[in-house]
Design a protein around this motif. Structure first.
Motif, PDB file in Angstrom:
ATOM      1  N   LEU A   1       0.862  -1.076  -0.145  1.00 43.28           N
ATOM      2  CA  LEU A   1       0.154  -0.380  -0.065  1.00 43.28           C
ATOM      3  C   LEU A   1       0.900   0.685   0.112  1.00 43.28           C
ATOM      4  CD1 LEU A   1      -3.040  -0.898   2.025  1.00 43.28           C
ATOM      5  CD2 LEU A   1      -3.376  -1.709  -0.097  1.00 43.28           C
TER       6      LEU A   1
ATOM      7  N   TRP B   1      -1.718   5.962   2.796  1.00 48.03           N
ATOM      8  CA  TRP B   1      -3.025   5.869   4.131  1.00 48.03           C
ATOM      9  C   TRP B   1      -3.534   6.501   4.202  1.00 48.03           C
ATOM     10  CZ3 TRP B   1      -3.246   1.091   6.232  1.00 48.03           C
ATOM     11  CH2 TRP B   1      -4.362   0.944   7.191  1.00 48.03           C
TER      12      TRP B   1
ATOM     13  N   ILE C   1       3.342  -1.410   4.358  1.00 47.48           N
ATOM     14  CA  ILE C   1       2.992   0.020   4.046  1.00 47.48           C
ATOM     15  C   ILE C   1       3.753   0.858   3.987  1.00 47.48           C
ATOM     16  CG2 ILE C   1       0.810   1.356   5.016  1.00 47.48           C
ATOM     17  CD1 ILE C   1      -0.464  -0.317   6.585  1.00 47.48           C
TER      18      ILE C   1
ATOM     19  N   SER D   1       3.988   5.179   4.010  1.00 40.84           N
ATOM     20  CA  SER D   1       3.728   5.982   4.512  1.00 40.84           C
ATOM     21  C   SER D   1       4.547   7.108   5.350  1.00 40.84           C
ATOM     22  CB  SER D   1       1.813   5.848   4.798  1.00 40.84           C
ATOM     23  OG  SER D   1       1.544   7.150   4.777  1.00 40.84           O
TER      24      SER D   1
END
Length: 444
Positions: free
Chosen positions: A178, A181, A205, A207
């Protein structure tokens, strides 16, 4: 330009080479002189590049080794090794030298046991100098072993802390990434877990999240060591590279929470551009805030794009016609408590049937309702669009092959055909979209 002469030929170097490189180049030339006919020309540039590359690698490894020796842990390891060596030689000379069965391995065993203050007692010094040596080794060992253990524990703790802060490079494969976020990402992850055969897949993730946000995400997802963070700006290639995108299963680019629409879309475009440089073939699905930026994101290399609010606005329009439409779509998306939309790959037996036969068979077996047939995306190359019978097309292919150019044209598809006719053959399709059998009904 630097020159060297061998057997009447001149070797030209772009930069001043080392003596080792000159010698190896001379040997390479001598070998080529005897093995290659005079009528054939040859180039030793690749060999020179390999030799110089090897030299750079050796220099890099030497620098890293030197840096490690200068570190606290390196100094402790050296001090421990020196103490083991000196105590081994000292114990052998003071205690075992006159013994016919004396072995240096016995002295080394005594040094390890004494240094670590274990003290098995199978070998003990009998002389006063030997006992003094043993006392010095034990006193030194208490400090060295304690410091060495403490340093190793600190390294493990530091490594764990760096992982929690997202400062380490992720070394996994077949993971989901990802980029960015926002609060809706939890729904995306939940949907992935519902659809995936592996409920706890590896998730990365990327970010600029603070520690409190990372801890909250870890608590809510409850996937333990399968959750990884990479801290930094998603538009920077060096940050994205730490998530190991070339080995990823799929990448999602999300609108950044806390940013305005323009800045969020700019970061998404930069992120996809950087991602396509690092991992050209990985599937990329992106979310964007403004409709006018959709074309830019497609050109950057995103496979599919969802404009934020685009689907929600149409759902609200359908709710105005009948609230039951919203209930239907909620169930399709897996939010409701009855049948949801599912992906079902076609087997070889399925492809031998037509749509009507396959639909009837599936309905009878488990109550699932097929609603669409799918052709999955595939890599499209120049060979797929060229005519093998055309001399011009064959000439173009030869030009590409001889120049070493990539003939890949990207990914074609996927294609979805909703509710085909009953006589539609399934041989050309790869999968089905089905609605699972509902166990109940939803009431608003």
């Amino acid at each position: 330009m630097k020159h060297a002469v061998t057997r009447g030929y001149s070797l030209t170097f772009i930069d001043e080479p080392s003596e080792h490189t000159k010698y190896c180049a001379h040997c390479y030339f001598q070998l080529a002189y005897f093995l290659i006919p005079n009528s054939i020309s040859f180039d030793i540039t690749p060999a020179i590049k390999v030799l110089e590359f090897q030299k750079v690698c050796r220099r890099h490894l030497l620098m890293k080794y030197t840096e490690w020796l200068k570190s606290g842990l390196g100094k402790l390891v050296i001090a421990t090794a020196l103490l083991l060596l000196l105590s081994t030689m000292g114990f052998y000379w003071l205690e075992l030298k006159g013994n016919e069965n004396a072995q240096i391995s016995n002295a080394f065993w005594w040094s390890i046991v004494t240094l670590t203050t274990v003290g098995y007692g199978d070998m003990v010094p009998a002389t006063i100098p030997g006992r003094i040596l043993g006392g010095l080794v034990m006193i030194s060992g208490i400090g060295l072993v304690t410091s060495l253990t403490g340093n190793m524990a600190s390294m493990l703790v530091e490594q764990k802390a760096k992982k929690r802060k997202g400062l380490l490079t992720v070394k996994i494969s077949d993971h989901v990434i990802l980029l960015g976020w926002n609060d809706y990402a939890f729904g995306l992850i939940e949907s992935l877990r519902d659809q995936s055969s592996q409920k706890n897949f590896n998730l990365v993730i990327v970010s600029n999240l603070d520690q409190q946000q990372r801890d909250e995400i870890s608590f809510r997802l409850e996937i333990g060591d399968k959750l990884h963070f990479v801290s930094g700006d998603i538009s920077q290639a060096n940050i994205i590279s730490r998530s190991n995108p070339e080995m990823a299963r799929i990448v999602y680019v999300l609108c950044q929470g806390g940013l305005d629409a323009k800045e969020s879309d700019q970061q998404a475009i930069y992120a996809v551009l950087a991602l396509r440089t690092l991992a050209p073939k990985v599937p990329v699905y992106a979310e964007i805030a403004k409709q006018e930026n959709k074309e830019h994101l497609l050109r950057a290399g995103a496979n599919e794009i969802i404009v934020r609010g685009e689907i929600a606005s149409r759902m609200m329009g359908m709710m105005g016609i009948s609230p039951s439409m919203w209930s239907f779509f909620r169930n399709l998306l897996g939010i409701g408590n009855s049948g949801s939309l599912q992906f079902r790959p076609c087997t070889s037996d399925d492809k031998n049937k037509n749509w009507g036969e396959l639909t009837s068979e599936i309905r009878k077996s488990d109550g699932t309702l097929p609603v669409a047939a799918c052709k999955l995306g595939k890599d499209l190359s120049l060979q797929d669009v060229m005519d093998e019978g055309s001399a011009l097309d064959q000439f173009i292919m030869e030009l590409f092959k001889n120049s070493g150019q990539d003939t890949s044209l990207g990914v074609q598809g996927p294609e979805v055909k909703m509710n085909p006719s009953d006589n539609e053959p399934m041989a050309q399709y790869d999968a089905l979209l089905t609605i699972s059998s509902g166990g109940g009904s939803e009431h608003e």
